[in-house]
Design a protein around this motif. Sequence first.
Motif, short mmCIF file in Angstrom:
data_model
loop_
_atom_site.label_atom_id
_atom_site.label_comp_id
_atom_site.label_asym_id
_atom_site.label_seq_id
_atom_site.Cartn_x
_atom_site.Cartn_y
_atom_site.Cartn_z
N MET A 109 0.86 -1.28 -0.29
CA MET A 109 0.13 0.31 -0.18
C MET A 109 0.79 1.24 -0.30
O MET A 109 0.39 2.06 -0.69
N GLU A 110 1.92 1.35 0.88
CA GLU A 110 3.16 2.62 0.48
C GLU A 110 3.37 2.72 -0.48
O GLU A 110 3.67 3.74 -0.94
N ASN A 111 3.78 1.52 -1.37
CA ASN A 111 4.32 1.98 -2.58
C ASN A 111 3.23 2.47 -3.66
O ASN A 111 3.64 2.78 -4.89
N LEU A 112 2.71 1.99 -3.08
CA LEU A 112 1.37 1.55 -4.12
C LEU A 112 1.27 3.99 -4.15
O LEU A 112 0.93 4.32 -5.40
N LYS A 113 1.51 4.15 -2.92
CA LYS A 113 0.99 5.20 -3.04
C LYS A 113 2.31 6.38 -3.44
O LYS A 113 2.24 7.65 -3.86
N LYS A 114 3.33 5.47 -3.23
CA LYS A 114 4.87 6.14 -4.07
C LYS A 114 4.50 6.35 -5.77
O LYS A 114 4.44 7.71 -6.00
N GLY A 115 3.39 5.22 -5.53
CA GLY A 115 3.31 6.09 -6.95
C GLY A 115 1.85 6.46 -7.80
O GLY A 115 2.70 7.12 -8.69
N ILE A 116 1.21 6.82 -7.03
CA ILE A 116 0.61 7.64 -7.31
C ILE A 116 1.29 9.14 -7.31
O ILE A 116 0.99 9.80 -8.46
N LYS A 117 1.83 9.44 -6.45
CA LYS A 117 2.33 10.78 -6.11
C LYS A 117 3.30 10.93 -7.52
O LYS A 117 3.54 12.31 -7.64
N ARG A 118 4.29 10.06 -7.65
CA ARG A 118 5.31 9.57 -9.09
C ARG A 118 4.50 10.20 -10.15
O ARG A 118 4.84 11.26 -10.63
N GLY A 119 3.36 9.87 -10.23
CA GLY A 119 1.93 9.89 -11.66
C GLY A 119 1.31 11.15 -11.35
O GLY A 119 1.15 12.01 -12.67
N ILE A 120 2.16 12.54 -10.51
CA ILE A 120 1.06 13.77 -10.18
C ILE A 120 1.00 14.10 -11.70
O ILE A 120 0.64 15.73 -11.72
N PRO A 121 2.79 13.87 -11.80
CA PRO A 121 2.79 15.09 -12.90
C PRO A 121 1.87 15.00 -13.83
O PRO A 121 1.77 15.81 -15.46
N ILE A 122 2.52 13.59 -14.33
CA ILE A 122 1.24 13.20 -15.43
C ILE A 122 0.22 13.95 -15.81
O ILE A 122 -0.57 13.96 -16.61
N ALA A 123 -0.78 13.45 -14.52
CA ALA A 123 -1.81 13.34 -14.00
C ALA A 123 -2.13 15.12 -14.51
O ALA A 123 -3.75 15.60 -15.36
N PHE A 124 -1.49 15.68 -14.01
CA PHE A 124 -1.79 17.45 -14.27
C PHE A 124 -1.47 17.39 -15.55
O PHE A 124 -2.55 18.24 -15.76
N GLY A 125 -0.48 17.20 -16.40
CA GLY A 125 -0.02 17.24 -17.70
C GLY A 125 -1.76 17.00 -18.90
O GLY A 125 -1.95 17.07 -19.31
N TYR A 126 -2.82 16.31 -18.29
CA TYR A 126 -3.31 15.10 -18.91
C TYR A 126 -4.70 16.12 -18.47
O TYR A 126 -5.51 16.05 -19.31
N ILE A 127 -4.54 17.01 -17.78
CA ILE A 127 -6.39 17.44 -17.68
C ILE A 127 -6.47 18.60 -18.68
O ILE A 127 -7.86 18.35 -18.90
N PRO A 128 -6.05 19.78 -19.01
CA PRO A 128 -6.31 19.96 -20.32
C PRO A 128 -6.26 19.41 -21.82
O PRO A 128 -7.28 20.14 -22.29
N ILE A 129 -5.53 18.39 -21.68
CA ILE A 129 -5.65 17.76 -22.34
C ILE A 129 -7.06 16.83 -23.41
O ILE A 129 -7.76 17.00 -24.02
N GLY A 130 -7.32 16.23 -21.88
CA GLY A 130 -8.45 15.69 -21.47
C GLY A 130 -9.38 16.16 -21.88
O GLY A 130 -10.76 16.14 -22.51
#
Lengths: 100, 235
Positions: free
Chosen positions: B1-22
Amino acid sequence: MNKYIFLIAGMTLVTYIPRVLPFLFKKDIKEKSFIYRIMKLIPYTTLTALIIPGIFNSTGSLLASITGGFVAIGLAFYNQKIIWIIVGSIISVILVTSLV
Amino acid sequence: MENLKKGIKRGIPIAFGYIPIGIAFGMMANTAGLPVYIIIMMSFCVYAGASQFMAVGLINQGISSIEIIMTTFIVNSRHFLMSSSLTQKFFKNIDQKHYKFLAFGITDETFAVHSMTKNEDLDKEKVYGVNLIAYLSWGLSTIIGILMGKVLPDIIQSSMGISLYAMFIALLIPNIKNNKEIKLIVYITILISMIFNYTPYLKNVFQSGVKILVIVIISSIIGAVFFKEAVDKLE
C-alpha cells in the motif's frame, strides 16, 4: 451493431495489442547483445523524439514554447523536483505569452 | 500500500499534464456531436490521446470505422517499442501475471516515467500507482470537458500545454547530463528528428506515429553501433 461500439472495440484492440505484445514473449535478451543495447537506448531516443518537435507546438506561441523548454532544461540541470520544473516552465510560458 | 501511494505521487505530473488535454478532448468530441457515453468509453477503453483526437476528426469527415481503426493501429504502433524496452525492466522486478494489466496503462508519459526510474525503485505497486493516477486523470478530465462544454481559459490552456514536455525534459536531463556519450546520442536523435520533421518531401513520407518509430529505431541503432561501451555501462 452500433457503429460507434464497433469503432471503440476496434480502436481499443489495436491500441492494446502493441502495448501488450512484447510482454507475452517473456524472453531474457542476452546482455551485451545488439538488441539489448537498442532496448536500453529506446528510453533516451524516445524521450528525445517526443520532445522534438512536439514542444514547438505545445503552447500558443513558438517563442513561449522555446522559452518554457529552456527554463525546464535549466531547472533540470539543478536537480529540481519534477513538479517545480513543470511549474517554472509554465510560469515562464505565461510570462512570455502575456508580455509579447 | 505504501508503495502504491508512492507510485500515485510519482504519477502526479502526468495526471496534471493530462488535465488540459483531456478537457480539450471531451469538449471537442462533444462539439463534434459524438454521444456522450461513446466519448467517455473512448477515453476509458482506448486510452490514447493523439489517436482519440484523430478519430473524432476522421468521424467528422465521414471516414469509415475500419479506416479509422487502421489509422489508430498505425499511430499507436509506437507503443510496441516502448513496451519492448520496458519488458527488460519489468522482467526483473514484477511477476508475469501483472503484465497484461500494466501493459494497458502504457502511454508515452507513463513509459517515460517508468523507464527513467532506477530498477531498485521500481516494483509492481509503484507502476500500478503511476498508471492508475494517469488513467483516472485522463478519463475524468474528458468528463469535465464534456460537462464544461469549453476549454480552460486561453492562457491556462496554452501555458499548461508545456507541462508534459517539461516533464519529459525533467526526466531526461538528470540521466544524461553526466554522460557524454548518451548526451551525444540525444543530439543525434534531435538531428534525425529535425530531418524527418522539417526536410521538404521527407517530412511527408511517414505519418506522425510511424515517424517517431522510424526516428527512434534509426537513432537507437546508431547509438548501439557506435557507442557500445557507453551503452553497456548504462544501468
